[in-house]
Design an enzyme around this catalytic site. Structure first.
Site, PDB file in Angstrom:
ATOM      1  NE  ARG A 147      -3.504  -2.210   2.846  1.00 56.39           N
ATOM      2  CZ  ARG A 147      -3.440  -3.441   3.515  1.00 56.39           C
ATOM      3  NH1 ARG A 147      -2.311  -3.610   3.921  1.00 56.39           N
ATOM      4  NH2 ARG A 147      -4.260  -4.208   3.324  1.00 56.39           N
ATOM      5  CE  LYS A 169      -6.522  -0.542   4.590  1.00 55.56           C
ATOM      6  NZ  LYS A 169      -7.823  -0.899   4.108  1.00 55.56           N
ATOM      7  CG  HIS A 239      -6.151   1.108  -4.588  1.00 54.60           C
ATOM      8  ND1 HIS A 239      -6.131   0.232  -3.644  1.00 54.60           N
ATOM      9  CD2 HIS A 239      -7.059   0.631  -5.401  1.00 54.60           C
ATOM     10  CE1 HIS A 239      -7.089  -0.687  -3.671  1.00 54.60           C
ATOM     11  NE2 HIS A 239      -7.821  -0.570  -4.533  1.00 54.60           N
ATOM     12  NE  ARG A 242      -3.495  -3.226  -1.529  1.00 51.51           N
ATOM     13  CZ  ARG A 242      -3.022  -3.858  -0.633  1.00 51.51           C
ATOM     14  NH1 ARG A 242      -1.803  -4.400  -0.442  1.00 51.51           N
ATOM     15  NH2 ARG A 242      -3.742  -4.589   0.243  1.00 51.51           N
ATOM     16  CG  HIS A 265      -6.691  -8.337   1.328  1.00 53.81           C
ATOM     17  ND1 HIS A 265      -6.668  -8.663   0.004  1.00 53.81           N
ATOM     18  CD2 HIS A 265      -6.415  -7.043   1.280  1.00 53.81           C
ATOM     19  CE1 HIS A 265      -6.952  -7.512  -0.544  1.00 53.81           C
ATOM     20  NE2 HIS A 265      -6.553  -6.614   0.157  1.00 53.81           N
ATOM     21  CE1 TYR A 274      -7.055  -5.703  -6.142  1.00 52.78           C
ATOM     22  CE2 TYR A 274      -7.055  -6.871  -4.407  1.00 52.78           C
ATOM     23  CZ  TYR A 274      -6.894  -5.874  -4.878  1.00 52.78           C
ATOM     24  OH  TYR A 274      -6.411  -4.537  -3.922  1.00 52.78           O
TER      25      TYR A 274
END
Length: 295
Positions: A147, A169, A239, A242, A265, A274
């Site tokens: 990211r 995150k 993004h 990514r 994730h 995706y």
């Protein structure tokens, strides 16, 4: 301590959300508080009922606020009332039966392999430190799928020539392999970085020519500028790179779980967005190769 301040402490200290995220939550609650004061003459958040929230939703929609933005603001309220349940300030959330507004799916169009090859191998970069850094940033986005915030906050100590340790995150760490070709570029970059006249932020891997940590806008502009030379796609951002990483990995045979781990994730559901590009590629190959389609 009032409930909003207690909620702030909960988000920062227990949930360990970033200051940016905490500010967004509190700002949404402030907007709702102001609406209650204007429309109902008082703002007792503990006594709020769903019709009041529904009035706020209608007011926002009538003012031209997008469904996506409305949903985000209501998500902040949900988190707040979930917290009030946790500390036993309320017995039931006023948003218990709320259903989010419908939002059209955003179509994320990845860059093609041809576009990536062009931006990495055909266009001219500035001489010296700036060009070496810019090309490495693009390469790292494409070969690791990190990211933007993870790249900006990457520390020198988190790179060891074969892997990167990134903080994702919710402060979740993960280790990402580094390709040999990318490691060679890192070596050249670090030798140039060491020659900078002044380094104000020595801990950070990527720096500006003035030796300071990169900003969000700096990285966005960098990606948009270089890809404008090779792509006519409307959106050209970190993004999308990514997204491109994940799509190209899946198109070339990587399994979903591996891509999930590389992207950081927490669930497969996040990674599955995706797969539509991978499926499109599969359909193209299938249509071109199957004998029944040749007749």
């Amino acid at each position: 301590m009032d409930n909003v301040q207690a909620f702030r402490n909960y988000l920062q200290l227990e949930k360990k959300y970033s200051l940016h995220t905490v500010h967004a939550y509190l700002q949404d609650i402030q907007f709702f508080t102001e609406f209650l004061e204007t429309e109902f003459g008082e703002a007792d958040l503990v006594a709020v009922k769903y019709p009041q929230i529904r009035n706020w939703i209608v007011s926002m929609v009538d003012s031209g606020v997008s469904n996506r933005s409305v949903n985000r603001k209501i998500s902040s309220l949900k988190a707040f009332y979930k917290f009030l349940l946790k500390i036993k300030q309320i017995e039931v959330s006023p948003l218990l039966k709320h259903q989010s507004l419908k939002v059209p799916k955003k179509l994320q169009i990845p860059f093609s392999e041809k576009e990536l090859d062009a931006v990495l191998n055909e266009i001219k970069y500035p001489d010296g430190f700036e060009g070496i850094r810019d090309k490495l940033i693009i390469d790292l986005f494409y070969t690791t799928g990190i990211r933007r915030a993870e790249l900006i906050n990457l520390k020198i100590s988190n790179y060891d020539t074969t892997t990167l340790k990134v903080l994702g995150k919710r402060n979740k760490e993960r280790i990402i392999p580094v390709l040999t070709v990318t490691a060679a570029q890192c070596s050249v970059y670090l030798s140039q970085r060491a020659k900078l006249e002044r380094i104000a932020d020595p801990d950070y891997f990527f720096l500006t020519e003035k030796g300071v940590k990169l900003s969000d806008s700096f990285v966005y502009r960098l990606i948009n500028t270089y890809f404008s030379n090779v792509s006519e796609k409307v959106k050209k951002s970190p993004h999308i790179l990514r997204h491109t990483f994940a799509t190209h990995m899946l198109n070339n045979g990587a399994d979903l779980n591996s891509v999930k781990e590389l992207l950081g994730h927490s669930s497969l559901a996040s990674t599955q967005v995706y797969t539509h590009s991978s499926l499109a590629e599969l359909k193209k190959v299938y249509g071109a190769a199957h004998p029944r389609n040749q007749k």
